[in-house]
Every structure is written in C-alpha cells, then in structure tokens.
Design an enzyme around this catalytic site. Structure first.
Site, short mmCIF file in Angstrom:
data_model
loop_
_atom_site.label_atom_id
_atom_site.label_comp_id
_atom_site.label_asym_id
_atom_site.label_seq_id
_atom_site.Cartn_x
_atom_site.Cartn_y
_atom_site.Cartn_z
N ARG A 221 39.81 45.22 35.25
CA ARG A 221 38.35 45.28 35.35
C ARG A 221 37.79 45.79 34.03
NH1 ARG A 221 40.45 47.84 40.06
NH2 ARG A 221 39.96 46.74 42.01
N LYS B 200 39.53 51.83 40.86
CA LYS B 200 38.52 52.46 41.70
C LYS B 200 39.10 53.71 42.34
CE LYS B 200 36.05 48.17 42.69
NZ LYS B 200 35.58 47.22 43.72
N HIS C 53 34.53 39.52 34.42
CA HIS C 53 35.29 39.47 35.67
C HIS C 53 35.91 38.09 35.89
CE1 HIS C 53 36.06 42.47 38.70
NE2 HIS C 53 36.01 41.55 39.66
N ARG D 184 39.41 38.12 34.96
CA ARG D 184 40.25 38.72 36.02
C ARG D 184 40.54 37.65 37.10
NH1 ARG D 184 41.53 43.69 38.60
NH2 ARG D 184 40.92 43.86 40.79
N HIS E 220 44.18 45.74 44.35
CA HIS E 220 43.41 45.58 45.59
C HIS E 220 44.02 46.41 46.70
CE1 HIS E 220 41.74 41.37 44.32
NE2 HIS E 220 40.99 42.36 43.87
N TYR F 5 41.72 34.05 46.26
CA TYR F 5 42.24 33.24 45.18
C TYR F 5 43.06 32.06 45.68
CZ TYR F 5 40.65 37.10 42.36
OH TYR F 5 39.87 38.05 41.77
#
Length: 318
Positions: free
Chosen positions: A151, A175, A249, A252, A275, A284
């Site tokens: 990210r 995150k 992004h 990514r 994730h 995806y």
C-alpha cells in the site's frame, strides 16, 4: 462531542496504530456528524453531548449525505466511524448505547479493481528516464510498489532497517501496525540501491542502529516522502499509458492479479497483501477470470460466442 472525538482519535492513533489516512478520514467524518447535529433544531446550537445523538439523527445524517451525492463507499466509512466512536464511548461508560448499531450499511456497488496489463506495467517501470536523483527515486518507487504489492502508506513508512537486501525481503507495516515480511524482486532491489547510492548517505547493508529509522524514500528536502507525493508521482508517469492515469493502488491490484495469472495460490497472495480475510483477496479471481476469458476469445480459433437462439429458429417458446 468534540472532546469525545478527540479522545477517540487519540485512541486510534496510540492504541490501535491506525494509519494517518484512517485517522484523518474518521476525524473529518465525525466532525461532519457533529456539525450536522448542531444544525438540527432539536439540539442545542453550541453544545452536543454524545447521548443526544440517536439512531434517527444518524439516519438523517446519512440521508443528507446521500442527497449531496456521496458515494456508497463513503457512506459506509462514515457509518463505520460513528459505530467505532460509540463502541469506544460505551467501553468508557460515557454512553449507554450505540445509535448506529442497528443501522444497515449502505449496499455497495461492486466493481472490479483497475489492473494494468503486464505490458503496461513493464512500460510504466521504464518511464522515469535519465540519471537524475529524482528519476532514480521514482523508478525505485514504481518498482517497489509493483514488486511487493505494498500500500502507499506502507511504502512511505519504509525505513532502511526494513530492507533485507541480501535475503531480498522487506518488512511492511500494514493496517493496525501489523507487520509482514514479503519478498522483493531483484530489479526493485537494484533500483533502490541505485537511488540510495546517489544520496550522501549510501549504506543500506550493515546499518548503524541510529540509521535504521531513516526513510527509504525521501523528498527533495531529505524528509520522508508523503502518500500524496507518491500519488502524484504515479499519476505523472501513468498518464503516458494508453490505458490512462492510475492510482498507486492499481499497482497493488496488478501485483495480485499477475501472480494469480501465473498460478500463485490465493492463500499465498492473501499473506503477501496482508489481508485479514480471504474474501478480500478473492476479488482478484474475478479479474483473473476476465483476463483469461479475454485471452481465450482472442487466441482460440473456435472461441466465438454462440449466437443467442431466436424463437422459431429451431427452438420452442416456453
């Protein structure tokens, strides 16, 4: 209400380790709710207590935002901010209930992420030309984003101590400050080394303790590069692509999709992207399927779609 928002934002920053982008967005969202509450005639104009905000007011706030044309994704984030604030206040026993608890999140419109073709990705990496410091830095940024699937917030947070050049590994802080170690391609490593070799401080390996916290990517003043600056850099070079300008992004998304196209396991891609849920990674598969169908249609000699049968042409109406 203002004091409650300040306390919540501090909690997100200090205890939750939320990203600066999340903190800034939640703070703005909650201050917007506060302003909306003050504008309601049923509430005092100069002071709003969290207990005075009920489910009816929150629904009115969301309707007001919707009429202004806010995206569904923005409405969902703003509702999540309200829920988070009140969960925090309930734990501190400052309120008795969460006015957003029973409000359904607005249904999101599902769209596939924008993905570069492999040819476009290769072309983008070549666009920063020349031997200048900034060209070398920009090449290293593009290569690192595409090579690691990082990210933007993770890229700008990279310190020299996060690079393991000999092992071709990099430590990313995602995150909630969750760390993960991912591989980084040799081309990206070479680009970083080329960029760093042009700076006064050249060492990447055998770092002194005091140098491990130096940023990998610096602005022209020697400070840490910001996410906004990276967005401008990617926009600058991607505008030369036939497919048009992209957000960082998209690199990514391209990283994940190209790995999937080459047969990578979905669980492995989940770990590389950081994730928490496999469901987030599964989007995806749709991109990869679309890509495979396009390749099939373009390449297979008998891939033409069957025509839709017409009533009376060998079929019966039912």
């Amino acid at each position: 209400m203002e004091a409650a928002i300040r306390a919540f934002v501090t909690y997100l920053e200090v205890e939750q380790g939320a990203s600066p982008q999340t903190i800034r967005a939640y703070r703005c969202d909650l201050l917007q709710l506060f302003a909306f509450a003050r504008s309601c005639s049923t509430l005092p104009q100069h002071s709003v207590h969290p207990e005075q905000i009920d489910a009816q007011l929150v629904r009115g706030y969301l309707r007001w935002l919707d009429r202004r044309g806010e995206k569904k994704s923005s409405l969902a984030r703003k509702l999540a901010a309200v829920r988070g604030l009140y969960r925090f206040l309930i734990r501190r026993r400052q309120v008795s209930q969460n006015p957003a608890a029973e409000i359904r999140t607005p249904k999101q419109s599902h769209h596939l992420p924008k993905v570069l073709t492999k040819d476009d990705a290769d072309a983008l990496m070549e666009f920063p030309e020349g031997k200048s410091l900034l060209a070398a830095r920009d090449r290293a940024i593009l290569e690192t984003l595409y090579s690691t699937g990082a990210r933007v917030s993770e890229l700008v947070a990279l310190d020299l101590g996060d690079l393991e050049v000999g092992e071709a590994l990099v430590r990313l802080r995602g995150k909630g400050q969750k760390e993960r170690i991912v591989p980084i391609g040799t081309v990206a490593v070479q680009s970083i080394q080329d960029y760093r070799s042009r700076l006064p401080f050249q060492e990447i390996e055998n770092l002194r303790v005091e140098d491990r916290k130096r940023p990998v990517f610096e602005n022209i003043r020697g400070g840490r590069l910001t996410a906004r600056s990276v967005e401008r850099i990617v926009a600058k070079y991607s505008s030369r692509l036939l497919s048009g300008r992209i957000h960082p992004h998209a690199l990514r998304h391209s990283f994940a999709t190209h790995l999937l196209d080459e047969g990578a396991d979905l669980r492995a891609i989940q770990e590389l992207l950081g994730h928490a849920s496999l469901g987030t990674t599964q989007k995806y598969t749709h991109v990869a399927t679309d890509h495979l169908m396009a390749v099939y249609d373009r390449s297979h000699p008998r891939a033409g779609r069957l025509p839709t049968p017409r009533v009376g042409a060998g079929t019966e109406k039912r």
